[in-house]
Design a protein around this motif. Structure first.
Motif, mmCIF file in Angstrom:
data_model
loop_
_atom_site.group_PDB
_atom_site.id
_atom_site.type_symbol
_atom_site.label_atom_id
_atom_site.label_comp_id
_atom_site.label_asym_id
_atom_site.label_seq_id
_atom_site.Cartn_x
_atom_site.Cartn_y
_atom_site.Cartn_z
ATOM 1 N N ILE A 126 86.583 105.241 31.052
ATOM 2 C CA ILE A 126 85.778 104.114 30.591
ATOM 3 C C ILE A 126 86.250 102.818 31.205
ATOM 4 N N GLU A 127 87.575 102.628 31.247
ATOM 5 C CA GLU A 127 88.160 101.398 31.783
ATOM 6 C C GLU A 127 88.779 101.694 33.143
ATOM 7 N N GLN A 128 88.086 101.351 34.198
ATOM 8 C CA GLN A 128 88.537 101.626 35.547
ATOM 9 C C GLN A 128 89.384 100.501 36.146
ATOM 10 N N ALA A 129 89.363 99.340 35.506
ATOM 11 C CA ALA A 129 90.118 98.196 36.036
ATOM 12 C C ALA A 129 90.846 97.496 34.894
ATOM 13 N N PRO A 130 91.827 98.172 34.284
ATOM 14 C CA PRO A 130 92.543 97.545 33.151
ATOM 15 C C PRO A 130 93.375 96.347 33.621
ATOM 16 N N LYS A 131 93.392 95.339 32.783
ATOM 17 C CA LYS A 131 94.174 94.139 33.072
ATOM 18 C C LYS A 131 95.309 93.987 32.056
ATOM 19 N N ILE A 132 95.910 95.103 31.735
ATOM 20 C CA ILE A 132 97.006 95.091 30.761
ATOM 21 C C ILE A 132 98.209 95.848 31.347
ATOM 22 N N SER A 133 99.354 95.492 30.856
ATOM 23 C CA SER A 133 100.589 96.199 31.208
ATOM 24 C C SER A 133 101.564 96.053 30.031
ATOM 25 N N GLU A 134 102.689 96.729 30.107
ATOM 26 C CA GLU A 134 103.680 96.695 29.026
ATOM 27 C C GLU A 134 104.910 95.899 29.442
ATOM 28 N N TYR A 135 105.487 95.225 28.455
ATOM 29 C CA TYR A 135 106.802 94.638 28.651
ATOM 30 C C TYR A 135 107.853 95.745 28.560
ATOM 31 N N GLY A 136 108.945 95.571 29.248
ATOM 32 C CA GLY A 136 110.040 96.523 29.123
ATOM 33 C C GLY A 136 110.704 96.429 27.748
ATOM 34 N N ALA A 137 111.125 97.566 27.219
ATOM 35 C CA ALA A 137 111.751 97.585 25.893
ATOM 36 C C ALA A 137 113.161 96.998 25.950
ATOM 37 N N LEU A 138 113.563 96.355 24.866
ATOM 38 C CA LEU A 138 114.917 95.815 24.775
ATOM 39 C C LEU A 138 115.922 96.952 24.564
ATOM 40 N N GLY A 139 117.126 96.766 25.087
ATOM 41 C CA GLY A 139 118.186 97.742 24.855
ATOM 42 C C GLY A 139 118.799 97.587 23.467
ATOM 43 N N GLU A 140 119.526 98.588 23.039
ATOM 44 C CA GLU A 140 120.197 98.531 21.740
ATOM 45 C C GLU A 140 121.279 97.453 21.753
ATOM 46 N N ASP A 141 121.463 96.818 20.614
ATOM 47 C CA ASP A 141 122.488 95.792 20.443
ATOM 48 C C ASP A 141 123.335 96.195 19.237
ATOM 49 N N LEU A 142 124.527 96.729 19.494
ATOM 50 C CA LEU A 142 125.360 97.294 18.429
ATOM 51 C C LEU A 142 126.780 96.742 18.518
ATOM 52 N N ARG A 143 127.493 96.865 17.426
ATOM 53 C CA ARG A 143 128.898 96.445 17.360
ATOM 54 C C ARG A 143 129.756 97.627 16.932
ATOM 55 N N TYR A 144 130.928 97.737 17.551
ATOM 56 C CA TYR A 144 131.862 98.810 17.227
ATOM 57 C C TYR A 144 133.272 98.235 17.094
ATOM 58 N N ASN A 145 134.055 98.903 16.287
ATOM 59 C CA ASN A 145 135.485 98.642 16.216
ATOM 60 C C ASN A 145 136.206 99.806 16.870
ATOM 61 N N LEU A 146 136.859 99.531 17.991
ATOM 62 C CA LEU A 146 137.567 100.567 18.740
ATOM 63 C C LEU A 146 139.019 100.632 18.283
ATOM 64 N N GLU A 147 139.535 101.841 18.165
ATOM 65 C CA GLU A 147 140.910 102.018 17.725
ATOM 66 C C GLU A 147 141.488 103.238 18.428
ATOM 67 N N ILE A 148 142.668 103.070 18.992
ATOM 68 C CA ILE A 148 143.331 104.186 19.660
ATOM 69 C C ILE A 148 144.117 104.970 18.625
ATOM 70 N N ARG A 149 143.801 106.240 18.493
ATOM 71 C CA ARG A 149 144.435 107.046 17.453
ATOM 72 C C ARG A 149 145.873 107.391 17.808
ATOM 73 N N SER A 150 146.153 107.664 19.049
ATOM 74 C CA SER A 150 147.513 108.051 19.456
ATOM 75 C C SER A 150 147.986 107.112 20.546
ATOM 76 N N ILE A 151 148.918 106.194 20.197
ATOM 77 C CA ILE A 151 149.377 105.225 21.182
ATOM 78 C C ILE A 151 150.651 105.667 21.878
ATOM 79 N N ALA A 152 151.435 106.542 21.270
ATOM 80 C CA ALA A 152 152.700 106.955 21.869
ATOM 81 C C ALA A 152 153.180 108.236 21.207
ATOM 82 N N GLN A 153 154.043 108.946 21.941
ATOM 83 C CA GLN A 153 154.646 110.144 21.359
ATOM 84 C C GLN A 153 155.812 109.791 20.431
ATOM 85 N N ILE A 154 156.572 108.763 20.789
ATOM 86 C CA ILE A 154 157.755 108.374 20.031
ATOM 87 C C ILE A 154 157.557 106.956 19.500
ATOM 88 N N GLY A 155 157.829 106.748 18.216
ATOM 89 C CA GLY A 155 157.710 105.425 17.622
ATOM 90 C C GLY A 155 159.026 104.973 17.014
#
Length: 370
Positions: A169-198
């Motif tokens: 039906i529509e042979q000459a569309p004048k529409i397009s899509e914007y690109g989707a935004l990426g996820e925006d998240l926050r994390y707390n990183l923690e190293i479980r094993s820092i050394a063999q000897i403390g």
């Protein structure tokens, strides 16, 4: 020369019998850094990760010679980049991890049905054993093996160009899509094993001096308490190319299991070590009482600590009148006591061989678990 080692597994103990001596620790051939700044070991960090935005679709119509209505030719946008964390043995801490990590955006669509370029994913290496918590404290991922990947934030998908929307039906569309935004998240990183000897001890017990004597680490050393507020890591090398990480941990005080002093901030570092070394100042007349306080604080925080390998490094043996205190420790503490002097380097070879003994036994337990 082949080294023969025999292990005997009992109900609760793992003992080791030697027919040959342990591998010898090596003296570092590389001098310590002369930079005035000292880098602390970063074992926890809060990061914000943002996936790349997808490229926008294009609105375009093809114009050819003698055919002005050739039709729409707008291409699709490219996908945005993911932010991916990868467990790697090549990094030891989180010092290199940025507080904000953003993936690249995808390329925009163009005419003549040319699609935008997909962005290259952003890969961040983290130490093996890094745990990811969300903002509510829930564990999201545990990178406990080398090469394991975790997608921290997904990039947005690219938008469609007007060529995509052609219908009967529509042979000459004048529409397009914007690109989707990426996820925006926050994390707390923690190293479980820092050394063999403390290293565990009261402030000014000589933990930092001892670590500096056996490794290339440069912890702060001063004649006042709590000079160590963050852990410092040193590596001990052996002649069979094995390395053992040793941590100088912040000092403990009575009531630490109730979050007094550095409290939980200190005890969380202890929880990740394979073995404990009580560094005691044997020039103190109350050294046995201080040892009991240290052990009490650890068991109150985590009862499983008593099952881990542990021994005592009786430090400052170079001072006068300390032999009696060493004998009191050997008779009453119930643990192996190794007299050392971090300042003068006395008996450090025996201490390092004990490190290797504990390290090998722990590895044997892990390999034969289950």
């Amino acid at each position: 020369m082949i080294k023969i080692i025999k292990y005997t597994l009992q109900k609760t103990k793992l003992t080791r019998n030697y027919s040959k001596k342990l591998p010898n620790p090596l003296r570092s051939t590389k001098p310590r850094s002369i930079r005035p700044s000292v880098q602390n070991f970063i074992d926890s960090k809060s990061v914000r990760v943002i996936g790349g935005k997808g490229g926008d679709g294009c609105i375009s119509f093809l114009h050819l010679w003698a055919n002005e209505r050739a039709g729409p030719d707008g291409g699709d946008g490219g996908n945005g980049a993911h932010v991916i964390f990868r467990a790697s043995s090549n990094v030891k801490d989180l010092n290199h991890v940025l507080s904000v990590i953003k993936g690249e955006d995808g390329g925009k669509g163009m005419n003549k049905d040319c699609c935008g370029k997909n962005a290259q994913h952003a890969i961040v290496d983290v130490p093996i054993g890094t745990v990811f918590h969300d903002e509510n404290g829930k564990i999201i991922a545990d990178l406990n093996e080398n090469g394991v990947l975790f997608v921290g934030a997904r990039g947005g998908s690219g938008g469609k160009g007007n060529h995509y929307f052609i219908t009967d039906i529509e042979q000459a569309p004048k529409i397009s899509e914007y690109g989707a935004l990426g996820e925006d998240l926050r994390y707390n990183l923690e190293i479980r094993s820092i050394a063999q000897i403390g290293f565990i001890g009261f402030p000014n017990a000589g933990k930092s001096t001892l670590l500096q004597a056996i490794t290339r680490a440069r912890p702060k050393i001063a004649p006042y308490p709590f000079t160590t507020l963050k852990p410092h890591i040193g590596m001990v090398q052996f002649d069979d190319y094995e390395q053992i990480a040793v941590a100088d941990l912040p000092g403990i005080i009575p009531g630490s299991h109730k979050n007094k002093g550095l409290g939980f901030r200190f005890l969380k570092h202890i929880e990740r070590c394979v073995a404990f070394v009580y560094v005691l100042d044997v020039s103190d007349e109350n050294v046995l009482e201080k040892f009991e306080v240290l052990r009490f604080e650890l068991t109150q925080f985590n009862k499983e600590f008593v099952e881990r390998p542990q021994f005592i490094a009786a430090n400052k043996i170079d001072l006068a009148g300390v032999k009696r205190n060493v004998e009191i420790l050997k008779e009453n503490c119930g643990l192996e006591v190794i007299p050392v002097s971090g300042k003068l380097g006395y008996n450090l070879l025996e201490l390092l061989r004990k490190f290797r003994d504990v390290y090998d036994v722990s590895n044997f337990k892990v390999r034969n678990k289950g």
